[in-house]
Design an enzyme around this catalytic site. Structure first.
Site, PDB file in Angstrom:
ATOM      1  N   CYS A   1     -41.080  16.015  18.089  1.00 56.17           N
ATOM      2  CA  CYS A   1     -40.697  14.805  18.810  1.00 56.17           C
ATOM      3  C   CYS A   1     -41.134  14.832  20.271  1.00 56.17           C
ATOM      4  O   CYS A   1     -41.137  13.805  20.937  1.00 56.17           O
ATOM      5  CB  CYS A   1     -39.185  14.607  18.734  1.00 56.17           C
ATOM      6  SG  CYS A   1     -38.603  14.328  17.056  1.00 56.17           S
ATOM      7  N   HIS A   2     -41.503  15.979  20.761  1.00 52.91           N
ATOM      8  CA  HIS A   2     -41.925  16.115  22.162  1.00 52.91           C
ATOM      9  C   HIS A   2     -43.400  15.788  22.354  1.00 52.91           C
ATOM     10  O   HIS A   2     -43.882  15.776  23.488  1.00 52.91           O
ATOM     11  CB  HIS A   2     -41.686  17.544  22.660  1.00 52.91           C
ATOM     12  CG  HIS A   2     -40.275  17.978  22.562  1.00 52.91           C
ATOM     13  ND1 HIS A   2     -39.301  17.509  23.407  1.00 52.91           N
ATOM     14  CD2 HIS A   2     -39.662  18.827  21.697  1.00 52.91           C
ATOM     15  CE1 HIS A   2     -38.134  18.063  23.078  1.00 52.91           C
ATOM     16  NE2 HIS A   2     -38.335  18.855  22.054  1.00 52.91           N
TER      17      HIS A   2
END
Length: 179
Positions: free
Chosen positions: A159-160
Site C-alpha cells: 500500500c506504500h
C-alpha cells in the site's frame, strides 16, 4: 556549485500519471463460483463457504487478474493445491509486468505531451515479481529509451507504493534540476 543551490525551485509537480491493470476483470461473484473449479478443489466445500464469506465482507465488487484459465492450463502448478508454483508464477510475472509497465508509461507520456527522448529518470514500482535485471531494465528496452536513463526499481511496497514512488520522484526532482 553548492548542492542546495542546485535544487529545483518551488514544489515538484506531477506532470503525468500512468497506470495499468491486468487485462481480465472479473466480478467477485464469478471468482467465488469459479475459483475452486479452476483449482480442482471443489471438494473443499467448507473452505468454499469461508472464501465466499470473506469475499462478500470486503465489499469489493470486481478484481483484475492476469491469470486466465488458459494460463493456468499452461502452468498447472499455479492452480494445483500444495504444488510448488513460485517459479511458474515468477516466470509469468517477469514477462508480463514490464508489458503492463509499458502500457502505463505510454499513457503517462501521452498525457505529459513530450517525447520519450526527454525522459531522464524512470521509477518502476510493482508488487509483483522480483528479478535481475529488473522490470525497469526491460521497460527501458520496450520503450526504446536510452540505456543511460537513470532507473530506480521498487519491489513489494504494498500500500506504500504510490507514496514511496512520489517521495522518490520529489527527491529526484530536487537533486536533478531541469535545465
Amino acid at each position: 556549485m553548492d548542492p542546495v543551490q542546485q535544487r529545483s525551485k518551488g514544489f515538484a509537480t506531477v506532470l503525468a500519471v500512468g497506470t495499468a491493470v491486468p487485462p481480465q476483470k472479473i466480478t467477485v461473484d464469478y471468482m467465488i463460483d469459479n475459483y475452486f473449479r479452476v483449482t480442482n478443489t471443489e471438494h473443499l466445500t467448507e473452505l468454499q463457504k469461508k472464501f465466499a464469506k470473506i469475499c462478500k465482507a470486503t465489499t469489493i465488487q470486481s478484481k483484475y487478474l492476469y491469470a486466465t484459465e488458459e494460463l493456468l492450463k499452461e502452468h498447472p502448478n499455479i492452480a494445483a493445491c500444495m504444488a510448488p508454483s513460485l517459479d511458474d508464477r515468477l516466470d509469468v510475472l517477469v514477462e508480463e509486468v514490464p508489458k503492463m509497465g509499458k502500457e502505463a508509461a505510454l499513457a503517462a507520456i501521452k498525457e505529459w505531451g513530450q517525447t520519450i527522448s526527454k525522459i531522464t529518470h524512470l521509477i518502476f514500482t510493482t508488487n509483483s515479481g522480483a528479478d535481475c535485471p529488473g522490470a525497469d531494465s526491460r521497460l527501458v528496452h520496450l520503450l526504446g529509451l536510452s540505456p543511460n536513463v537513470n532507473r530506480v526499481m521498487l519491489y513489494y511496497q504494498g500500500c506504500h507504493a504510490g507514496a514511496s514512488t512520489l517521495r522518490l520522484g520529489v527527491g529526484l526532482d530536487r537533486a536533478y534540476p531541469r535545465a
